[in-house]
Write an enzyme that holds these catalytic residues in place. Structure first.
Site, PDB file in Angstrom:
ATOM      1  N   GLU A   1       1.142  -1.244   0.301  1.00 31.60           N
ATOM      2  CA  GLU A   1      -0.224   0.311  -0.586  1.00 31.60           C
ATOM      3  C   GLU A   1       1.020   0.891  -0.164  1.00 31.60           C
ATOM      4  O   GLU A   1       1.079   2.359  -0.811  1.00 31.60           O
ATOM      5  CB  GLU A   1      -1.077  -0.286   1.375  1.00 31.60           C
ATOM      6  CG  GLU A   1      -1.613   1.279   1.501  1.00 31.60           C
ATOM      7  CD  GLU A   1      -2.594   1.718   0.729  1.00 31.60           C
ATOM      8  OE1 GLU A   1      -3.021   2.708   0.733  1.00 31.60           O
ATOM      9  OE2 GLU A   1      -3.059   0.823  -0.672  1.00 31.60           O
TER      10      GLU A   1
ATOM     11  N   HIS B   1       2.676   2.655  -2.871  1.00 32.94           N
ATOM     12  CA  HIS B   1       1.704   2.596  -4.157  1.00 32.94           C
ATOM     13  C   HIS B   1       1.484   4.180  -3.866  1.00 32.94           C
ATOM     14  O   HIS B   1       1.446   4.738  -5.073  1.00 32.94           O
ATOM     15  CB  HIS B   1       0.229   1.547  -3.617  1.00 32.94           C
ATOM     16  CG  HIS B   1      -0.623   2.321  -4.760  1.00 32.94           C
ATOM     17  ND1 HIS B   1      -0.794   2.561  -6.456  1.00 32.94           N
ATOM     18  CD2 HIS B   1      -1.736   2.905  -4.350  1.00 32.94           C
ATOM     19  CE1 HIS B   1      -1.719   3.231  -6.515  1.00 32.94           C
ATOM     20  NE2 HIS B   1      -2.515   3.786  -5.829  1.00 32.94           N
TER      21      HIS B   1
ATOM     22  N   HIS C   1     -12.154   4.977 -10.181  1.00 31.99           N
ATOM     23  CA  HIS C   1     -10.869   5.009  -9.456  1.00 31.99           C
ATOM     24  C   HIS C   1     -10.140   4.616 -10.756  1.00 31.99           C
ATOM     25  O   HIS C   1      -9.275   4.998 -10.915  1.00 31.99           O
ATOM     26  CB  HIS C   1     -11.129   4.608  -8.024  1.00 31.99           C
ATOM     27  CG  HIS C   1      -9.497   5.011  -7.250  1.00 31.99           C
ATOM     28  ND1 HIS C   1      -9.004   4.309  -6.446  1.00 31.99           N
ATOM     29  CD2 HIS C   1      -8.558   5.683  -8.352  1.00 31.99           C
ATOM     30  CE1 HIS C   1      -7.546   4.776  -6.335  1.00 31.99           C
ATOM     31  NE2 HIS C   1      -7.322   5.732  -7.387  1.00 31.99           N
TER      32      HIS C   1
ATOM     33  N   HIS D   1     -19.641  -8.225 -19.066  1.00 34.96           N
ATOM     34  CA  HIS D   1     -18.372  -8.452 -19.709  1.00 34.96           C
ATOM     35  C   HIS D   1     -17.908  -8.873 -20.597  1.00 34.96           C
ATOM     36  O   HIS D   1     -17.119  -8.710 -21.483  1.00 34.96           O
ATOM     37  CB  HIS D   1     -17.686  -8.410 -18.131  1.00 34.96           C
ATOM     38  CG  HIS D   1     -15.695  -7.971 -17.833  1.00 34.96           C
ATOM     39  ND1 HIS D   1     -15.252  -6.963 -18.885  1.00 34.96           N
ATOM     40  CD2 HIS D   1     -15.107  -8.490 -17.979  1.00 34.96           C
ATOM     41  CE1 HIS D   1     -14.477  -6.989 -18.442  1.00 34.96           C
ATOM     42  NE2 HIS D   1     -13.904  -7.852 -18.948  1.00 34.96           N
TER      43      HIS D   1
ATOM     44  N   HIS E   1      -3.709  -9.738 -17.462  1.00 40.21           N
ATOM     45  CA  HIS E   1      -5.310  -8.592 -17.881  1.00 40.21           C
ATOM     46  C   HIS E   1      -5.132  -7.031 -18.089  1.00 40.21           C
ATOM     47  O   HIS E   1      -5.355  -5.873 -18.846  1.00 40.21           O
ATOM     48  CB  HIS E   1      -6.584  -9.334 -17.125  1.00 40.21           C
ATOM     49  CG  HIS E   1      -7.222  -9.014 -17.534  1.00 40.21           C
ATOM     50  ND1 HIS E   1      -7.690 -10.372 -19.180  1.00 40.21           N
ATOM     51  CD2 HIS E   1      -8.678  -8.311 -17.681  1.00 40.21           C
ATOM     52  CE1 HIS E   1      -8.868  -9.631 -19.455  1.00 40.21           C
ATOM     53  NE2 HIS E   1      -9.693  -9.080 -18.684  1.00 40.21           N
TER      54      HIS E   1
END
Length: 312
Positions: free
Chosen positions: A58, A61, A123, A218, A284
């Protein structure tokens, strides 16, 4: 500032922006989003957090996101100060700066106060736009200042049709919608809604219950995206032989989209293996990020080549 410095500043901005985007995906896939508690920018009240894998993911990032913001400001200033006549490059830099600020603010809000899956998917979408802006900046700098794509500016006397331009725009916008749906699947933890691939739970059209519906939508959206991208690549390669840059972008879009399809299948088949699943899921995201960036840059180039704008 020398052109070489402008080019490399654009490259570094793109790289760090990618690391910020990639780090956000790692945070989501490893569930590390609240490893620093509900505090931002500190982590459990400390500037340097205690060493745990989750807090390290975290906090790393956060550092990359902050660095991406600083580099976006630097790029915007540098292009405005030393090459303001390049309105296309200024637009790329501004796009990057605006959306890195928006996604950073949304990331901070997500830490301080829990958000819905729809907002968290948005986001991801804003982060993708920020990366696409930085990629367009890097590709534009590459075309302008050496190491050019084949054809560079040599094909500027040629043009593309309005139909091809509009198709490119349509696919770029549609790819963003597909990404948003995919992000929503991830944030609602619906990945397991469809077992097997390409069939969903052994059926071409499954029962739309629980998380099955959103996953199936999707898949359909991704399949349509591949068909549209294949059409775009076909037209770019065979109809615009005098524009090597457009041909190269079309081929790159098709290859990225094809690999994206197979990476989606890999995500399905690795759901039972946590390590392989994370690798497949990250692949992906990397591929769709590249695809969206290429389509955005291609959209701008076909606009310029159709007479829609002057770069200077």
């Amino acid at each position: 500032m020398k052109t070489l410095q402008l080019k490399w500043l654009s490259y570094v901005t793109c790289l760090v922006m990618f690391m910020a985007l990639f780090g956000g995906v790692v945070v989501t896939k490893t569930g590390s989003g609240l490893e620093c508690g509900n505090q931002w920018p500190l982590c459990h009240g400390k500037l340097i957090p205690a060493y745990t894998i989750g807090s390290l993911i975290e906090y790393t990032h956060r550092l990359f996101s902050g660095l991406a913001g600083l580099l976006s400001v630097a790029s915007m200033y540098a292009w405005w100060r030393y090459a303001r006549h390049r309105r296309d490059m200024l637009a790329y830099a501004l796009l990057t700066l605006v959306f890195v600020i928006i996604q950073g603010g949304m990331g901070a809000l997500a830490v301080v106060k829990s958000q819905s899956a729809a907002v968290m998917a948005l986001h991801m979408g804003f982060s993708l736009i920020a990366f696409a802006g930085s990629l367009m900046l890097a590709l534009g700098a590459r075309r302008l200042y050496g190491s050019r794509v084949p054809g560079g500016d040599s094909g500027e006397e040629h043009s593309v049709s309005r139909g091809f331009r509009n198709l490119t725009w349509l696919i770029a916008v549609y790819s963003y919608i597909v990404v948003y749906i995919g992000a929503y699947v991830s944030h609602t933890s619906s990945q397991g809604g469809c077992s097997g691939w390409p069939l969903c739970n052994g059926q071409w059209i499954p029962e739309m219950s629980g998380g099955v519906g959103v996953v199936f939508v999707h898949r359909l959206a991704a399949a349509l995206l591949f068909l549209l991208t294949a059409l775009l690549g076909h037209l770019a390669f065979w109809r615009y032989k005098e524009l090597p840059e457009i041909r190269a972008l079309g081929v790159a879009a098709v290859l990225l989209c094809l690999m994206q399809v197979f990476s989606g299948a890999a995500v399905v088949y690795t759901l039972g293996n946590e390590r392989l699943y994370i690798f497949a899921a990250l692949s992906h995201i990397v591929l769709i990020s590249g695809l969206f960036g290429v389509l955005c840059y291609m959209s701008v180039r076909v606009w310029q080549l159709s007479g829609g704008a002057s770069r200077r």
